[in-house]
Motif scaffolding. Structure first.
Motif, PDB file in Angstrom:
ATOM      1  N   GLY A 161       0.998  -1.271   0.297  1.00  0.00           N
ATOM      2  CA  GLY A 161      -0.174  -0.079   0.115  1.00  0.00           C
ATOM      3  C   GLY A 161       0.801   0.980   0.202  1.00  0.00           C
ATOM      4  N   ARG A 162       0.544   2.410   1.214  1.00  0.00           N
ATOM      5  CA  ARG A 162       0.835   4.142   0.498  1.00  0.00           C
ATOM      6  C   ARG A 162       0.908   4.364   1.708  1.00  0.00           C
ATOM      7  NH1 ARG A 162      -3.455   5.843  -3.228  1.00  0.00           N
ATOM      8  NH2 ARG A 162      -4.657   3.903  -1.952  1.00  0.00           N
ATOM      9  N   TYR A 163       1.924   5.032   2.330  1.00  0.00           N
ATOM     10  CA  TYR A 163       1.927   5.898   3.399  1.00  0.00           C
ATOM     11  C   TYR A 163       1.880   7.299   3.336  1.00  0.00           C
ATOM     12  CZ  TYR A 163       4.199   2.229   6.212  1.00  0.00           C
ATOM     13  OH  TYR A 163       4.613   0.939   6.830  1.00  0.00           O
ATOM     14  N   GLN A 164       0.792   8.117   3.210  1.00  0.00           N
ATOM     15  CA  GLN A 164       1.337   9.586   3.109  1.00  0.00           C
ATOM     16  C   GLN A 164       1.648  10.459   4.228  1.00  0.00           C
ATOM     17  OE1 GLN A 164      -2.902  10.177   1.075  1.00  0.00           O
ATOM     18  NE2 GLN A 164      -2.372   9.795  -0.265  1.00  0.00           N
ATOM     19  N   ASP A 165       2.188  11.274   4.576  1.00  0.00           N
ATOM     20  CA  ASP A 165       3.036  11.596   6.222  1.00  0.00           C
ATOM     21  C   ASP A 165       2.678  13.480   6.380  1.00  0.00           C
ATOM     22  OD1 ASP A 165       3.259   9.184   6.537  1.00  0.00           O
ATOM     23  OD2 ASP A 165       5.343   9.115   6.506  1.00  0.00           O
ATOM     24  N   ALA A 166       2.625  13.133   7.513  1.00  0.00           N
ATOM     25  CA  ALA A 166       3.126  14.727   7.474  1.00  0.00           C
ATOM     26  C   ALA A 166       4.268  14.507   8.299  1.00  0.00           C
ATOM     27  CB  ALA A 166       2.114  15.889   8.271  1.00  0.00           C
ATOM     28  N   TYR A 167       5.509  15.404   8.762  1.00  0.00           N
ATOM     29  CA  TYR A 167       6.899  15.738   9.115  1.00  0.00           C
ATOM     30  C   TYR A 167       7.031  17.179   9.970  1.00  0.00           C
ATOM     31  CZ  TYR A 167       7.036  11.781   6.178  1.00  0.00           C
ATOM     32  OH  TYR A 167       7.240  11.324   4.619  1.00  0.00           O
ATOM     33  N   ARG A 168       7.346  16.574  11.302  1.00  0.00           N
ATOM     34  CA  ARG A 168       7.961  18.261  11.375  1.00  0.00           C
ATOM     35  C   ARG A 168       8.678  18.230  12.626  1.00  0.00           C
ATOM     36  NH1 ARG A 168       3.326  18.838  15.393  1.00  0.00           N
ATOM     37  NH2 ARG A 168       3.549  18.291  17.210  1.00  0.00           N
ATOM     38  N   VAL A 169       9.256  19.166  13.099  1.00  0.00           N
ATOM     39  CA  VAL A 169      10.965  19.279  13.912  1.00  0.00           C
ATOM     40  C   VAL A 169      10.375  19.764  15.338  1.00  0.00           C
ATOM     41  CG1 VAL A 169      12.582  20.346  14.608  1.00  0.00           C
ATOM     42  CG2 VAL A 169      12.631  19.543  11.748  1.00  0.00           C
ATOM     43  N   VAL A 170      10.744  18.646  16.566  1.00  0.00           N
ATOM     44  CA  VAL A 170      10.523  18.642  17.766  1.00  0.00           C
ATOM     45  C   VAL A 170      11.252  18.019  18.405  1.00  0.00           C
ATOM     46  CG1 VAL A 170       8.749  17.261  19.437  1.00  0.00           C
ATOM     47  CG2 VAL A 170       7.682  17.649  17.208  1.00  0.00           C
ATOM     48  N   ASP A 171      11.782  19.467  18.633  1.00  0.00           N
ATOM     49  CA  ASP A 171      12.811  19.018  20.043  1.00  0.00           C
ATOM     50  C   ASP A 171      14.094  18.856  18.892  1.00  0.00           C
ATOM     51  OD1 ASP A 171      11.445  20.186  21.675  1.00  0.00           O
ATOM     52  OD2 ASP A 171      10.885  17.672  22.860  1.00  0.00           O
ATOM     53  N   GLY A 172      14.290  19.716  18.293  1.00  0.00           N
ATOM     54  CA  GLY A 172      15.728  19.405  17.570  1.00  0.00           C
ATOM     55  C   GLY A 172      15.125  18.107  16.404  1.00  0.00           C
ATOM     56  N   ARG A 173      15.418  17.260  16.584  1.00  0.00           N
ATOM     57  CA  ARG A 173      14.510  16.204  15.523  1.00  0.00           C
ATOM     58  C   ARG A 173      13.429  15.948  14.576  1.00  0.00           C
ATOM     59  NH1 ARG A 173      16.848  11.150  18.712  1.00  0.00           N
ATOM     60  NH2 ARG A 173      16.704  10.368  17.015  1.00  0.00           N
ATOM     61  N   TRP A 174      13.752  15.357  12.859  1.00  0.00           N
ATOM     62  CA  TRP A 174      12.126  15.391  12.891  1.00  0.00           C
ATOM     63  C   TRP A 174      11.206  14.737  13.430  1.00  0.00           C
ATOM     64  CZ3 TRP A 174      10.652  18.130   8.660  1.00  0.00           C
ATOM     65  CH2 TRP A 174      10.955  19.108   8.146  1.00  0.00           C
ATOM     66  N   ARG A 175      10.380  14.083  13.045  1.00  0.00           N
ATOM     67  CA  ARG A 175       9.467  13.373  14.079  1.00  0.00           C
ATOM     68  C   ARG A 175       7.999  13.561  12.736  1.00  0.00           C
ATOM     69  NH1 ARG A 175      12.375  12.528  16.012  1.00  0.00           N
ATOM     70  NH2 ARG A 175      13.235  12.614  18.579  1.00  0.00           N
ATOM     71  N   PHE A 176       7.145  12.193  13.007  1.00  0.00           N
ATOM     72  CA  PHE A 176       5.837  12.656  12.349  1.00  0.00           C
ATOM     73  C   PHE A 176       4.991  13.055  12.865  1.00  0.00           C
ATOM     74  CE2 PHE A 176       7.829   7.765  11.249  1.00  0.00           C
ATOM     75  CZ  PHE A 176       7.523   7.855   9.731  1.00  0.00           C
ATOM     76  N   ALA A 177       4.163  14.213  12.038  1.00  0.00           N
ATOM     77  CA  ALA A 177       2.961  14.480  13.209  1.00  0.00           C
ATOM     78  C   ALA A 177       1.737  14.047  12.488  1.00  0.00           C
ATOM     79  CB  ALA A 177       3.026  16.425  12.092  1.00  0.00           C
ATOM     80  N   SER A 178       1.649  13.689  11.259  1.00  0.00           N
ATOM     81  CA  SER A 178       0.828  13.126  10.813  1.00  0.00           C
ATOM     82  C   SER A 178       1.168  11.311   9.733  1.00  0.00           C
ATOM     83  CB  SER A 178      -0.180  13.233  10.317  1.00  0.00           C
ATOM     84  OG  SER A 178      -0.330  13.678   9.175  1.00  0.00           O
ATOM     85  N   ARG A 179       0.311  10.167  10.068  1.00  0.00           N
ATOM     86  CA  ARG A 179       0.904   8.940   9.458  1.00  0.00           C
ATOM     87  C   ARG A 179      -0.232   8.490   8.797  1.00  0.00           C
ATOM     88  NH1 ARG A 179       5.281   4.871   8.463  1.00  0.00           N
ATOM     89  NH2 ARG A 179       6.008   6.501   6.431  1.00  0.00           N
ATOM     90  N   ARG A 180      -0.764   8.644   7.156  1.00  0.00           N
ATOM     91  CA  ARG A 180      -2.165   7.934   7.251  1.00  0.00           C
ATOM     92  C   ARG A 180      -1.665   6.777   6.072  1.00  0.00           C
ATOM     93  NH1 ARG A 180      -5.319   8.245   2.095  1.00  0.00           N
ATOM     94  NH2 ARG A 180      -7.342   7.927   2.311  1.00  0.00           N
ATOM     95  N   VAL A 181      -2.306   5.602   6.558  1.00  0.00           N
ATOM     96  CA  VAL A 181      -2.069   4.094   5.634  1.00  0.00           C
ATOM     97  C   VAL A 181      -2.841   3.760   4.899  1.00  0.00           C
ATOM     98  CG1 VAL A 181      -0.954   1.819   6.029  1.00  0.00           C
ATOM     99  CG2 VAL A 181      -0.393   3.675   8.084  1.00  0.00           C
ATOM    100  N   ARG A 182      -2.568   3.255   3.949  1.00  0.00           N
ATOM    101  CA  ARG A 182      -3.740   2.220   2.698  1.00  0.00           C
ATOM    102  C   ARG A 182      -3.517   1.676   2.084  1.00  0.00           C
ATOM    103  NH1 ARG A 182      -6.348   5.055   5.796  1.00  0.00           N
ATOM    104  NH2 ARG A 182      -7.435   6.580   4.756  1.00  0.00           N
ATOM    105  N   VAL A 183      -3.592   0.632   2.499  1.00  0.00           N
ATOM    106  CA  VAL A 183      -3.624  -0.967   1.932  1.00  0.00           C
ATOM    107  C   VAL A 183      -4.340  -1.195   0.366  1.00  0.00           C
ATOM    108  CG1 VAL A 183      -3.649  -3.849   2.046  1.00  0.00           C
ATOM    109  CG2 VAL A 183      -3.756  -2.069   4.274  1.00  0.00           C
TER     110      VAL A 183
END
Length: 360
Positions: A136-158
């Motif tokens: 399937g597919r990942y659709q993500d949003a990322y942002r920096v938290v405390d100096g490190r990149w993190r997932f802000a959102s993740r959408r998973v579709r099979v």
């Protein structure tokens, strides 16, 4: 040249800042770490990859908000793997579970919006000891938290499953394969087409109660002023009331409808619609595509999500606003009596006001 690295042109650009290259590499490492940690069952380390208020959508009709809710996605997956008849001798109470899971991500496209935010999408394939299981597919949003990149959102579709495989049985919820064929498929597609038709008729009649009843009870409407998810039919009703009060008569003509069944109770679809819309004293023709997701709840197909996308909107050559009453069937042209004669239209206008409909 300090701080700038010259690289091959990307989307029309000839220069990429060093910070952007660093951001892209950190995001790629983030996605790879997600797969590696999840496959090893290191959920505490995996959850540290998410922002504290991150969201995750795995296609089950629910949005998981915050790391505590997201944790349940992985623990339920772990329990599903462990709960199978691993011995394969029929002594377990469930079909055999896989000995292991391996998630492989590829074709990772990253769009860097700034030094601390980015979006991305990637394909994934999941292997087990039996071979390819699902993809399937990942659709993500990322942002920096405390100096490190993190997932802000993740959408998973099979997008697909191996017949009778672990995911195929698990997605069905009852240990049976998710394939829907023959009469069941025809009935499901007929019910979904009726769902779409009912939406169009209820919208044109301004029957808000009928519209919201076509959506799952926990439908996601958007986000509040502080960023919290806004969900539920009451919120949807309020949202629709504001949108529909801003326009007059609508006529939604549903046409091409592609339906893709992902299982007995889950489907997606694309619907083409030619619409006529009264916008004040203007009359607009629109070509629309709805991108839908459907789910069967207690035997009834409902909308999980409906996204309105516009091909174009343009004024017609002859504007019906201002025409004299048609007095049909005595005359074939002129202004008709609907939707003004519909009780739901009258009730909507009495409560919400807006552009008047009916005979000018």
């Amino acid at each position: 040249m300090s701080g700038t690295l010259v690289v091959a042109p990307t989307h029309g650009r000839s220069r990429v800042e060093a910070w952007e290259i660093d951001a892209r590499e950190q995001v790629r490492d983030l996605v790879a770490s997600y797969n590696a940690l999840g496959d090893r069952g290191r959920f505490d380390d995996l959850l540290a990859l998410f922002a504290p208020d991150a969201t995750m959508d795995v296609g089950d009709g629910r949005t998981y908000v915050g790391v505590d809710e997201i944790r349940t996605i992985f623990t339920e997956t772990r329990d599903s793997v462990r709960g199978g008849d691993h011995a394969g001798d029929g002594t377990g109470d469930k079909p055999p579970g896989p000995e292991y899971l391996q998630h492989h991500a590829s074709t990772h496209v990253i769009t860097v919006d700034g030094p601390e935010s980015a979006t991305g999408q990637a394909y994934f394939t999941v292997m087990t000891d039996a071979g390819v299981d699902h993809w399937g597919r990942y659709q993500d949003a990322y942002r920096v938290v405390d100096g490190r990149w993190r997932f802000a959102s993740r959408r998973v579709r099979v997008d697909g499953t191996t017949p009778d495989g672990w995911a195929d049985r698990r997605l069905s919820g009852d240990g049976e394969p998710t394939r829907t064929t023959g009469p069941e498929r025809l009935l499901a597609e007929a019910d979904i087409r009726q769902l779409v038709a009912r939406y169009a008729v209820a919208t044109d009649r301004r029957d808000l109660d009928a519209i919201v009843a076509l959506f799952v009870p926990d439908v996601r409407v958007g986000r509040g002023s502080s960023g919290e998810p806004v969900v539920g039919r009451d919120a949807l009703r309020e949202n629709l009331a504001g949108q529909l009060a801003a326009i007059g008569v609508t006529i939604l003509n549903v046409g091409t409808h592609q339906i893709d069944l992902a299982g007995p109770d889950d489907a997606t679809g694309h619907v083409y619609c030619k619409a006529e819309v009264q916008d004040g004293d203007r009359w607009i023709h629109q070509a629309i595509r709805y991108d839908d997701r459907y789910r069967r709840v207690d035997g009834e197909w409902l909308f999980v999500r409906r996204i309105h996308r516009l091909f174009y909107g343009a004024e017609v050559g002859t504007n019906p606003v201002g025409l004299p009453p048609a007095d049909w069937p005595n005359n074939h042209d002129g202004w008709g009596t609907i939707p003004a004669d519909d009780e739901t239209w009258q009730a909507f206008r009495a409560e919400h006001g807006g552009t008047p409909g009916g005979s000018p």
